[in-house]
Structure formats: C-alpha cells, structure tokens
Design a protein around this motif. Structure first.
Motif, PDB file in Angstrom:
ATOM      1  N   GLU A  91       0.656  -1.239   0.509  1.00 35.13           N
ATOM      2  CA  GLU A  91      -0.060   0.028   0.186  1.00 35.13           C
ATOM      3  C   GLU A  91       0.917   1.263  -0.414  1.00 35.13           C
ATOM      4  N   ARG A  92       2.152   1.124   0.934  1.00 31.22           N
ATOM      5  CA  ARG A  92       2.618   2.907   0.808  1.00 31.22           C
ATOM      6  C   ARG A  92       3.544   2.350  -0.427  1.00 31.22           C
ATOM      7  N   ALA A  93       4.037   1.617  -1.209  1.00 38.32           N
ATOM      8  CA  ALA A  93       4.380   1.379  -2.693  1.00 38.32           C
ATOM      9  C   ALA A  93       3.484   2.402  -3.974  1.00 38.32           C
ATOM     10  N   THR A  94       2.093   1.915  -3.553  1.00 39.66           N
ATOM     11  CA  THR A  94       1.368   2.111  -4.238  1.00 39.66           C
ATOM     12  C   THR A  94       0.870   3.680  -4.312  1.00 39.66           C
ATOM     13  N   LEU A  95       0.867   4.453  -2.645  1.00 38.45           N
ATOM     14  CA  LEU A  95       1.126   6.127  -2.448  1.00 38.45           C
ATOM     15  C   LEU A  95       2.214   6.158  -3.145  1.00 38.45           C
ATOM     16  N   ASP A  96       3.146   6.012  -2.508  1.00 34.97           N
ATOM     17  CA  ASP A  96       4.382   6.709  -3.380  1.00 34.97           C
ATOM     18  C   ASP A  96       3.956   6.790  -5.112  1.00 34.97           C
ATOM     19  N   LYS A  97       3.747   5.578  -5.613  1.00 36.61           N
ATOM     20  CA  LYS A  97       3.770   5.479  -6.887  1.00 36.61           C
ATOM     21  C   LYS A  97       2.681   7.170  -7.380  1.00 36.61           C
ATOM     22  N   LEU A  98       1.185   7.008  -6.545  1.00 41.26           N
ATOM     23  CA  LEU A  98       0.382   7.916  -6.681  1.00 41.26           C
ATOM     24  C   LEU A  98       0.629   8.667  -6.982  1.00 41.26           C
ATOM     25  N   ALA A  99       1.474   9.464  -5.131  1.00 40.53           N
ATOM     26  CA  ALA A  99       2.131  10.857  -6.171  1.00 40.53           C
ATOM     27  C   ALA A  99       3.298  11.103  -6.815  1.00 40.53           C
ATOM     28  N   VAL A 100       3.642  10.578  -7.254  1.00 41.03           N
ATOM     29  CA  VAL A 100       4.431  11.074  -8.450  1.00 41.03           C
ATOM     30  C   VAL A 100       3.671  11.189  -9.244  1.00 41.03           C
ATOM     31  N   ALA A 101       2.401  10.173  -9.837  1.00 36.78           N
ATOM     32  CA  ALA A 101       1.648  10.343 -11.048  1.00 36.78           C
ATOM     33  C   ALA A 101       0.903  11.846 -10.537  1.00 36.78           C
ATOM     34  N   LEU A 102       1.281  12.291  -9.663  1.00 33.28           N
ATOM     35  CA  LEU A 102       0.072  13.789  -9.224  1.00 33.28           C
ATOM     36  C   LEU A 102       1.150  14.790  -9.112  1.00 33.28           C
ATOM     37  N   LYS A 103       2.189  13.893  -9.188  1.00 32.64           N
ATOM     38  CA  LYS A 103       2.908  15.089  -9.097  1.00 32.64           C
ATOM     39  C   LYS A 103       3.540  15.824  -8.343  1.00 32.64           C
ATOM     40  N   LEU A 104       3.626  15.224  -7.000  1.00 30.04           N
ATOM     41  CA  LEU A 104       3.779  15.693  -6.095  1.00 30.04           C
ATOM     42  C   LEU A 104       4.514  15.782  -5.324  1.00 30.04           C
ATOM     43  N   ALA A 105       5.282  16.536  -3.784  1.00 28.30           N
ATOM     44  CA  ALA A 105       6.245  15.705  -3.475  1.00 28.30           C
ATOM     45  C   ALA A 105       6.397  14.893  -2.594  1.00 28.30           C
ATOM     46  N   PRO A 106       7.875  14.424  -2.763  1.00 28.75           N
ATOM     47  CA  PRO A 106       7.962  12.907  -1.993  1.00 28.75           C
ATOM     48  C   PRO A 106       7.038  12.806  -0.618  1.00 28.75           C
ATOM     49  N   GLY A 107       7.787  14.175   0.783  1.00 29.13           N
ATOM     50  CA  GLY A 107       6.581  14.711   1.635  1.00 29.13           C
ATOM     51  C   GLY A 107       5.394  13.974   1.514  1.00 29.13           C
ATOM     52  N   GLU A 108       4.801  13.959   0.700  1.00 26.37           N
ATOM     53  CA  GLU A 108       2.971  14.996   0.539  1.00 26.37           C
ATOM     54  C   GLU A 108       2.450  12.541   0.936  1.00 26.37           C
ATOM     55  N   VAL A 109       3.296  11.883   0.691  1.00 31.26           N
ATOM     56  CA  VAL A 109       2.624  11.115   0.877  1.00 31.26           C
ATOM     57  C   VAL A 109       3.070  10.476   2.621  1.00 31.26           C
ATOM     58  N   GLU A 110       4.163  10.554   3.263  1.00 30.70           N
ATOM     59  CA  GLU A 110       4.242  11.149   4.931  1.00 30.70           C
ATOM     60  C   GLU A 110       3.074  11.582   5.635  1.00 30.70           C
ATOM     61  N   ALA A 111       2.715  12.917   5.118  1.00 23.66           N
ATOM     62  CA  ALA A 111       1.879  14.729   5.253  1.00 23.66           C
ATOM     63  C   ALA A 111       0.152  13.500   5.282  1.00 23.66           C
ATOM     64  N   ALA A 112       0.061  12.578   4.450  1.00 23.24           N
ATOM     65  CA  ALA A 112      -1.101  12.719   3.642  1.00 23.24           C
ATOM     66  C   ALA A 112      -1.511  11.296   5.236  1.00 23.24           C
ATOM     67  N   LEU A 113      -0.399  10.100   5.823  1.00 20.89           N
ATOM     68  CA  LEU A 113      -0.312   9.276   6.233  1.00 20.89           C
ATOM     69  C   LEU A 113      -0.543  10.231   7.368  1.00 20.89           C
ATOM     70  N   SER A 114      -0.410  10.945   7.932  1.00 17.01           N
ATOM     71  CA  SER A 114       0.306  11.480   9.584  1.00 17.01           C
ATOM     72  C   SER A 114      -1.504  12.519   8.954  1.00 17.01           C
ATOM     73  N   ASP A 115      -1.782  13.564   8.691  1.00 23.75           N
ATOM     74  CA  ASP A 115      -3.043  13.520   8.573  1.00 23.75           C
ATOM     75  C   ASP A 115      -3.869  12.379   8.824  1.00 23.75           C
ATOM     76  N   VAL A 116      -3.984  11.775   7.747  1.00 21.23           N
ATOM     77  CA  VAL A 116      -5.389  10.041   8.754  1.00 21.23           C
ATOM     78  C   VAL A 116      -5.267   9.730   9.762  1.00 21.23           C
ATOM     79  N   LYS A 117      -4.369   9.631  10.142  1.00 18.88           N
ATOM     80  CA  LYS A 117      -4.163   8.937  11.850  1.00 18.88           C
ATOM     81  C   LYS A 117      -4.535   9.695  12.505  1.00 18.88           C
ATOM     82  N   THR A 118      -3.982  11.006  12.579  1.00 19.14           N
ATOM     83  CA  THR A 118      -4.529  12.543  13.000  1.00 19.14           C
ATOM     84  C   THR A 118      -6.569  12.587  13.152  1.00 19.14           C
ATOM     85  N   GLU A 119      -6.303  12.161  12.144  1.00 22.24           N
ATOM     86  CA  GLU A 119      -8.042  12.667  12.218  1.00 22.24           C
ATOM     87  C   GLU A 119      -8.765  11.039  13.017  1.00 22.24           C
ATOM     88  N   LEU A 120      -8.169  10.136  12.424  1.00 20.54           N
ATOM     89  CA  LEU A 120      -8.607   9.110  13.164  1.00 20.54           C
ATOM     90  C   LEU A 120      -8.601   9.422  13.954  1.00 20.54           C
TER      91      LEU A 120
END
Length: 103
Positions: free
Chosen positions: A68-97
């Motif tokens: 799943e992490r590798a898929t998120l990384d691939k998605l971030a690249v395809a979306l032209k987001l910086a590498p740190g965006e995956v970690e930020a998204a996961l952190s946001d999700v954990k915080t909200e949950l």
C-alpha cells in the motif's frame, strides 16, 4: 458508503461498482489505473486530497502495508506531488482518525 449516501446508493450497487473496479484493475494493471486517476486531477490541492483519500483507504486495515505504501508513493509521483506528501497524508489520516476516536 450506503449510510454516507443517505441510503440513495444500495449495497448491491456498491458491490457491483467494486466488482467493476476490480475487473478494471485486473485488466489494466495498477500502474495504468494510477495514471488514469492522476490524469483527472489538475489542481495541486485536489491532488493532495486524492492522496489523502488513498491514504485513508490504505490505513483502513489498521496499518499501511509495504504494498500500500509503494502504491501511495506511485500515486504521489503520478500526481506530481513531492515525496514528503505521502508521509503528510498518512500523518493527517492518523491524526483525524485519532480525533474521531476520542469524540
């Protein structure tokens, strides 16, 4: 999903949709599906939200697997987001949950 849609979408429709999506994934492959999603996103803030939703889905099984992490990384690249965006998204999700669990 049925509850979130106010009962307008019935479980059979959801089941059919998931089946159709699984068929498309099997037919096209993951990389092609990621590109198809990314091609529909044109604004940076929308790209971040797509990544956040994907992170939420990945986290729904209590933890994010290496696949799943590798898929998120691939998605971030395809979306032209910086590498740190995956970690930020996961952190946001954990915080909200965590916030939702304490309510």
């Amino acid at each position: 999903v049925t509850t979130a849609c106010g009962g307008v979408v019935v479980p059979k429709q959801i089941s059919d949709l998931v089946g159709d999506l699984a068929d498309a994934l099997a037919e096209d492959g993951l990389d092609r599906r990621i590109v198809a999603v990314a091609e529909q996103v044109h604004k940076k803030e929308h790209a971040r939200e797509v990544l956040r939703v994907a992170a939420l889905l990945a986290h729904s099984s209590e933890d994010v697997s290496p696949v799943e992490r590798a898929t998120l990384d691939k998605l971030a690249v395809a979306l032209k987001l910086a590498p740190g965006e995956v970690e930020a998204a996961l952190s946001d999700v954990k915080t909200e949950l965590a916030a939702g669990a304490s309510v």
